[in-house]
Design an enzyme around this catalytic site. Structure first.
Site, PDB file in Angstrom:
ATOM      1  N   ARG J  88      -7.969  -1.039  14.630  1.00 13.92           N
ATOM      2  CA  ARG J  88      -8.199  -0.776  13.204  1.00 13.92           C
ATOM      3  C   ARG J  88      -7.104   0.143  12.644  1.00 13.92           C
ATOM      4  O   ARG J  88      -6.697  -0.001  11.495  1.00 13.92           O
ATOM      5  CB  ARG J  88      -9.584  -0.157  12.975  1.00 13.92           C
ATOM      6  N   GLU J  91      -4.129  -1.902  12.232  1.00 15.69           N
ATOM      7  CA  GLU J  91      -4.307  -2.728  11.034  1.00 15.69           C
ATOM      8  C   GLU J  91      -4.021  -1.927   9.762  1.00 15.69           C
ATOM      9  O   GLU J  91      -3.457  -2.455   8.804  1.00 15.69           O
ATOM     10  CB  GLU J  91      -5.735  -3.265  11.016  1.00 15.69           C
ATOM     11  N   SER J 114       6.791  13.488   9.079  1.00 20.55           N
ATOM     12  CA  SER J 114       7.047  13.730  10.500  1.00 20.55           C
ATOM     13  C   SER J 114       5.812  13.436  11.355  1.00 20.55           C
ATOM     14  O   SER J 114       4.685  13.777  10.983  1.00 20.55           O
ATOM     15  CB  SER J 114       7.470  15.182  10.719  1.00 20.55           C
TER      16      SER J 114
END
Lengths: 147, 147, 147, 147, 147, 147, 147, 147, 147, 147
Positions: J88, J91, J114
């Site tokens: 997830r 994704e 960063s």
């Protein structure tokens, strides 16, 4: 239109007009390393730099506007580069990568050498056994911190 | 037995004895860059260098013999490295690869910067805004020739 | 415009005019191996060679200018080639790669056979059991050095 | 037990006994190219050759039996080799692959250069500018036929 | 222009004219297997075959010339085919590959079944439980030889 | 324990006892193609077949039980096989895959040739120009249906 | 022209005319699952179905002819799908794949669930905690047989 | 120790004791689908479920503790599965993936079918033309929302 | 026409008109995060939102219709992103992925953080040592359930 | 010995002793996020932190020494993670990556957030419609500079 199309036009114009990167860098008042990366579509131009590029490469207003948009970076068509010159650099990372890691960690502790707060200088190094390419890379050390 | 096993033993011993690469380089009388790469399994030892390694890391005769065999080189487990420090170098090749190519060709013509006739020097560069890692790479230019 | 487009035009013209690589090599006064690689977009032309190509293939001035720019090399569309003739060469590297490595190292020590200071010669070898392809590859040995 | 384990034992013994490929080839009465490929696990031994290997490398009967089984061939751990010497060969295929294809087809028509009915000879080529590696590859031409 | 474009034109014409492969094979006087592979861009046409194709598919002279150039072979867009019919063949290689290897080696010794000196015949096999596809593959055995 | 370990033991025993696939097939009363695939870990044994295997290869009860478990199929270590014999089959799929697809569809309509309701027969085909490998593949045609 | 171009035209027309898959299925007299797959370029149309499509989407005769050609199937641009809805199905295969395999084998023995003799039904399942998607997949069991 | 080792022990014990998934499900009082996935290392056990597993498979306390740790999920060794039964499911996603996407979106709008709030039921569907595997998948619809 | 072409037109217009995402978000009355994702082709527009977009970007009716079709999602050209900013996020997943997994599971048990019932907020965090990017991600926890 | 083996021992001990990450973080006096990443082998321990770990997990002196060596980072076995929770996050990068890039650039100009000067905080967010996972990421903005 996208940035790639502007880059293609810049390259095509550069070839047709037989321009040199070193001369272009002087036009921009920047290093040849930054200038070349920027014209190859990897860096972002300020308004003034875009105006200069517009004049040098006969760009339209929209093309000049694209130069001021941050590009999607990464200049290579494959994860492992096929071009022999660029592959040698990939090979340096492959063969010496763990060496570079160990030596920076021994000197600085855990962290990285920045590829953003970074500069590069490429020079000819005269050598009676055959001239050499000397490249100086300078990147700020950024430490990991516990929190 | 193979070279990887000898490298693992060397690394394990180095950690257990809390040795430093810079000190090991002095033992071998070579740069810290070559010494580290060699101990990490990327370079070939001479007989004398292998004897020195045997003594420092308590190697068997067969282990010392393996150090004199040319290793299968390449120090990274994946084509695109996951370690952040090493990835930054991969990113430099990805972002600046075509720039490096253009500037070397403009200066030298068609050819490559050798990764074999090559040396590297890694140093701390003091900087009030945060110290930097400076790396100097030197590789012989090798031209393509028509024939 | 880019080099690939010039290569496509050269190939298209070569087919339309039913030219032969061996004849083209004579026009350029170079080996058929170099000439073919250059016309396929892997090598860089001198000004004189580009003029010759311009005349042979009816190129525009800009197309001829592209021939003098160092190309991004690598002639294959996939990392493992699908074409049977080219795959056989990949297979030779796959099956005999460690053999070649061992024998060069045994003769020369640690280093490589250059693919830059390199030439190739392809000939028909008459044989009563079926003619053979003989390929002679010659590459300078480049040693790794400790430093 | 499988062939890889026998190959590992052969390599380990070769290093421990500081044997040379050229000497081993004389023991087998074959070229150094075939002998090395066979001992590296890429070729199949006859019964007599396996007996010779058993004696030279102190193999068990089962290990000697494995040498007479046709191995699963392919000597490299990755599709694109990381070792610099072997990569140069991959690069030759990548850069010159379409050139080799064109020249063989121009001379012989459609077909391939066999990698099975194939031999290889690797020699030092003395050169005042630095010795070269000369490799002669010979493969039978096999034509495609319409049917 | 390249061979792919000619193949696309041939396929497009075949659909528009509702031609059948079996009929086309009769026009060329070759097997339906060779004819189909050739029209799909995998085989090389003789001058006479190209003339026939020119007439059947309304090709230009340059398009007909391309048919006589040896194509870059390989007909699939991905290394593992997604099309269910073609995938079943990939699956046969995946599931039965080592079986095929063992049985050919047991019968013939070390070597390969040629995919060049090769023919294929595809037929309907009537079967009360549902007709079957029968494919006969015939490839010359090529032995590895020691040298 | 898993099926791979049982397969390794079977192969190791087969080599040590210098058994032949054809003889083993007779022991099982099945074709040499099915028997080899099953012993190589691709097919499932019935209780009676597992008992026979237990006796032939000195398997433990648990090892014999594993033979009756449906295995995770797929016999190759890489998606594109490196072994030359098996690669030739992959090449047939790559070069002739679209041809096979077109011809089966022309004869049968949309659907596939089953790789499950499938059999294979491998034979030596004597030929004065060099014996050939003949492989007959038979797979049930399965049509796609609209619903 | 190829099938992909016809699919693009169909999709473009569907959006412009704000058509619904369920309505289109009624026009074709088939399930919405088959109809959608067919219009997305994965299934083959009969002559009558192609005529219907021609009328609904204003196709040319050649475009309608392409619908009757068996397409190269596979609807996804990458081996691991990036779209979240489709990825969830890939995840079901990844997480539950071995579970599905075990349970089918326990019930049916060695074999597969056909993806050809196959149908699918997608429905809304009302649920007070949030409606659910219910998908019923039905595929013929095809057994492996020994031979 | 890790979860994979516990899974291997469970599988090994299941084979040695010739247990069935359906019976094991009854022992756990869960569906055969959840039970199989859990024992194959994809789901997390409650304390009570782990105690039951400990007793059924003779697990140590530490092994039983591992069953209560959420595992790293994903049951397949390669991104594209090689096993024919599991591949057919991958093929369904490949061929029907865009169809499933379109039909769910048409019914529910933008969102996904959950693979977490999800259940599965696998049954034999008797059919005179050959029994079928029927699988019912039920997943909660989760809508994307603008915010 | 497809959604990608509409996205390209939107981006091109945005650059030419020097629009800002934050201003566009106000036009749509949505967060800048949703608005940007939607205009970049990852989200679905309502009829009213599409009308607004049509007016802002001079879209045709068909282009506006495409905005209301659920797109095939996934905004990156490669599985591992090359752009340095996006790569840092990939690196967070790579380095901290197992950490995130462990901590969510410790707090919530087995399940996932939804990427669908999800929102994101990106802000500047003033810091005397250099401003920071603060990103707040909020996703509903979805538990796995046994059944 | 290497760091992975120490990580395995730590995890194994944590499971056997049923420890919690939150409690371990208190032992180390660090955040649960840093502590978990460090114990999972992604961060480097100070001498004092290693002593604490040695005591908590019964480590040997050599194991404790390994904790103070900078590890090769990257916690996932595949480039695209298969575990649903971690996927997830992948994704989110895939779907929202370009959105995140655009919004950071609009606010800060060209540069990155960063992943080294970085911290993370994971909390339960109570919600009547189902509790949510809230994650706050904070990374220093690092600008690209022209030079």
């Amino acid at each position: 239109m996208d940035r790639n199309q502007v880059t293609q036009k810049i390259l095509s114009t550069k070839v047709a007009k037989r321009m040199r990167w070193a001369d272009l860098a002087q036009e921009f008042g920047q290093s040849k390393e930054w200038t070349t990366a920027a014209l190859l579509g990897q860096m972002t131009f300020s308004r003034a730099q875009a105006d200069k590029a517009q004049q040098l490469f006969d760009l339209t207003d929209e093309e000049a506007a694209w130069l001021q948009i941050v590009p999607y970076k990464g200049s290579l068509p494959t994860a492992v580069p096929t071009d022999p010159l660029i592959y040698r650099w990939y090979e340096i990372v492959s063969v010496y990568g763990t060496t570079i890691k160990e030596l920076i960690h021994e000197e600085f502790g855990d962290g990285i050498m920045s590829a953003i707060d970074f500069s590069m200088d490429i020079q000819r190094e005269a050598d009676p056994k055959g001239d050499r390419v000397q490249v100086v890379l300078s990147g700020k050390f950024l430490p990991y911190k516990s929190y």
